[in-house]
Scaffold this motif. Structure first.
Motif, mmCIF file in Angstrom:
data_model
loop_
_atom_site.group_PDB
_atom_site.id
_atom_site.type_symbol
_atom_site.label_atom_id
_atom_site.label_comp_id
_atom_site.label_asym_id
_atom_site.label_seq_id
_atom_site.Cartn_x
_atom_site.Cartn_y
_atom_site.Cartn_z
ATOM 1 N N LEU A 57 28.519 31.756 23.099
ATOM 2 C CA LEU A 57 28.760 31.348 24.418
ATOM 3 C C LEU A 57 30.634 30.739 23.973
ATOM 4 C CD1 LEU A 57 28.332 29.030 26.960
ATOM 5 C CD2 LEU A 57 27.420 27.853 25.419
ATOM 6 N N VAL A 58 31.328 31.408 24.587
ATOM 7 C CA VAL A 58 32.494 30.285 24.387
ATOM 8 C C VAL A 58 33.404 30.298 25.093
ATOM 9 C CG1 VAL A 58 35.270 30.424 23.063
ATOM 10 C CG2 VAL A 58 32.879 32.218 22.444
ATOM 11 N N LEU A 59 33.327 28.462 25.676
ATOM 12 C CA LEU A 59 33.984 28.121 26.923
ATOM 13 C C LEU A 59 35.015 26.322 26.379
ATOM 14 C CD1 LEU A 59 30.858 28.110 29.114
ATOM 15 C CD2 LEU A 59 32.979 29.647 30.016
ATOM 16 N N PRO A 60 35.780 26.759 26.650
ATOM 17 C CA PRO A 60 36.531 25.027 26.425
ATOM 18 C C PRO A 60 35.428 22.673 26.430
ATOM 19 C CG PRO A 60 37.199 25.631 28.232
ATOM 20 C CD PRO A 60 36.819 26.734 27.919
ATOM 21 N N GLY A 61 36.177 22.328 25.993
ATOM 22 C CA GLY A 61 35.289 21.239 26.010
ATOM 23 C C GLY A 61 34.111 21.533 26.648
ATOM 24 N N VAL A 62 33.795 20.451 28.421
ATOM 25 C CA VAL A 62 32.547 19.700 28.809
ATOM 26 C C VAL A 62 32.420 20.713 29.054
ATOM 27 C CG1 VAL A 62 31.528 18.041 29.999
ATOM 28 C CG2 VAL A 62 34.020 17.481 28.991
ATOM 29 N N ILE A 81 24.955 31.279 20.431
ATOM 30 C CA ILE A 81 26.406 31.085 18.872
ATOM 31 C C ILE A 81 27.065 30.311 20.358
ATOM 32 C CG2 ILE A 81 27.937 31.858 17.791
ATOM 33 C CD1 ILE A 81 26.063 34.132 17.335
ATOM 34 N N TRP A 82 28.131 28.621 19.256
ATOM 35 C CA TRP A 82 28.326 28.461 20.948
ATOM 36 C C TRP A 82 30.111 28.021 20.071
ATOM 37 C CZ3 TRP A 82 27.025 22.257 21.263
ATOM 38 C CH2 TRP A 82 28.116 22.252 22.548
ATOM 39 N N HIS A 91 26.454 17.279 18.786
ATOM 40 C CA HIS A 91 25.502 17.682 20.264
ATOM 41 C C HIS A 91 24.954 19.373 19.677
ATOM 42 C CE1 HIS A 91 26.727 14.883 22.949
ATOM 43 N NE2 HIS A 91 27.980 14.763 22.934
ATOM 44 N N ALA A 92 25.730 19.809 19.439
ATOM 45 C CA ALA A 92 24.757 21.417 18.658
ATOM 46 C C ALA A 92 24.142 21.379 18.360
ATOM 47 C CB ALA A 92 26.034 21.798 17.891
ATOM 48 N N PHE A 93 23.894 20.266 16.972
ATOM 49 C CA PHE A 93 22.987 20.111 16.841
ATOM 50 C C PHE A 93 21.408 19.194 17.373
ATOM 51 C CE2 PHE A 93 20.358 17.291 14.157
ATOM 52 C CZ PHE A 93 19.643 17.934 12.633
ATOM 53 N N TYR A 99 24.660 28.625 15.785
ATOM 54 C CA TYR A 99 25.661 27.802 14.932
ATOM 55 C C TYR A 99 26.810 28.024 15.764
ATOM 56 C CZ TYR A 99 29.210 29.695 11.379
ATOM 57 O OH TYR A 99 30.178 29.320 11.095
ATOM 58 N N PHE A 100 27.204 26.840 15.375
ATOM 59 C CA PHE A 100 28.475 26.098 15.914
ATOM 60 C C PHE A 100 29.716 25.942 14.808
ATOM 61 C CE2 PHE A 100 31.605 22.498 16.768
ATOM 62 C CZ PHE A 100 31.869 22.231 17.863
ATOM 63 N N PHE A 101 31.110 26.674 15.517
ATOM 64 C CA PHE A 101 32.267 26.267 15.108
ATOM 65 C C PHE A 101 33.097 26.135 16.519
ATOM 66 C CE2 PHE A 101 31.455 31.473 16.151
ATOM 67 C CZ PHE A 101 32.876 31.402 17.017
ATOM 68 N N LEU A 102 34.350 25.461 15.225
ATOM 69 C CA LEU A 102 35.646 24.903 16.296
ATOM 70 C C LEU A 102 36.956 26.429 16.388
ATOM 71 C CD1 LEU A 102 36.132 21.794 15.011
ATOM 72 C CD2 LEU A 102 35.651 21.758 17.634
ATOM 73 N N GLU A 103 37.762 26.385 17.823
ATOM 74 C CA GLU A 103 38.273 27.436 17.994
ATOM 75 C C GLU A 103 39.353 27.021 16.577
ATOM 76 O OE1 GLU A 103 39.930 26.794 21.507
ATOM 77 O OE2 GLU A 103 39.187 28.288 22.574
ATOM 78 N N PRO A 104 39.694 29.027 16.288
ATOM 79 C CA PRO A 104 40.075 29.748 17.171
ATOM 80 C C PRO A 104 39.083 30.836 16.974
ATOM 81 C CG PRO A 104 41.422 30.112 15.118
ATOM 82 C CD PRO A 104 40.708 28.256 15.511
#
Length: 126
Positions: A57-62, A81-82, A91-93, A99-104
């Motif tokens: 899942l790769v979507l910006p913001g809300v 995987i977000w 929120h991911a937790f 698995y959560f990570f910040l861009e890029p």
């Protein structure tokens, strides 16, 4: 065979991420069915009949937060995987995201997410 969905807001990015996933899976001797989506409404409609085993899942913001919450509520067993441009790690937790990570987005982070998902599901994975 695993079903892997890629949900992003840009078609070209979705194809790039799907190729990264495919390349990695091939090295692990796995050949998943990969499907890419750019529209959340179409994504949620289509997966009603064929739920993916895991979604990148790769979507910006809300938009990403809403999609993650909706996906988890509809299909609690689906791996996620977000990636987000905002820090939604708490929120991911809370949502039990694998698995959560910040861009890029990069290939290593996608691989780490897949490894985390396989570990969490105790799948046989080399």
């Amino acid at each position: 065979m695993y079903r892997i969905g890629v949900l992003t807001d840009k078609k070209k990015n979705g194809e790039t991420y799907a190729k990264m996933i495919s390349d990695y899976c091939i090295t692990q001797k796995l050949f998943p069915l990969l499907e890419t989506y750019q529209d959340q409404e179409i994504f949620f409609k289509e997966i009603q009949s064929n739920v993916p085993d895991i979604v990148l899942l790769v979507l910006p913001g809300v938009d990403g937060l809403n999609a993650a919450e909706h996906l988890r509520s509809l299909f609690p067993g689906c791996g996620i995987i977000w990636c987000s441009d905002l820090d939604f790690s708490l929120h991911a937790f809370r949502l039990r995201i694998e698995y959560f990570f910040l861009e890029p987005v990069n290939e290593l982070k996608i691989q780490e997410g897949l490894k985390a998902w396989f570990r969490s599901e105790k799948r046989s994975f080399k």
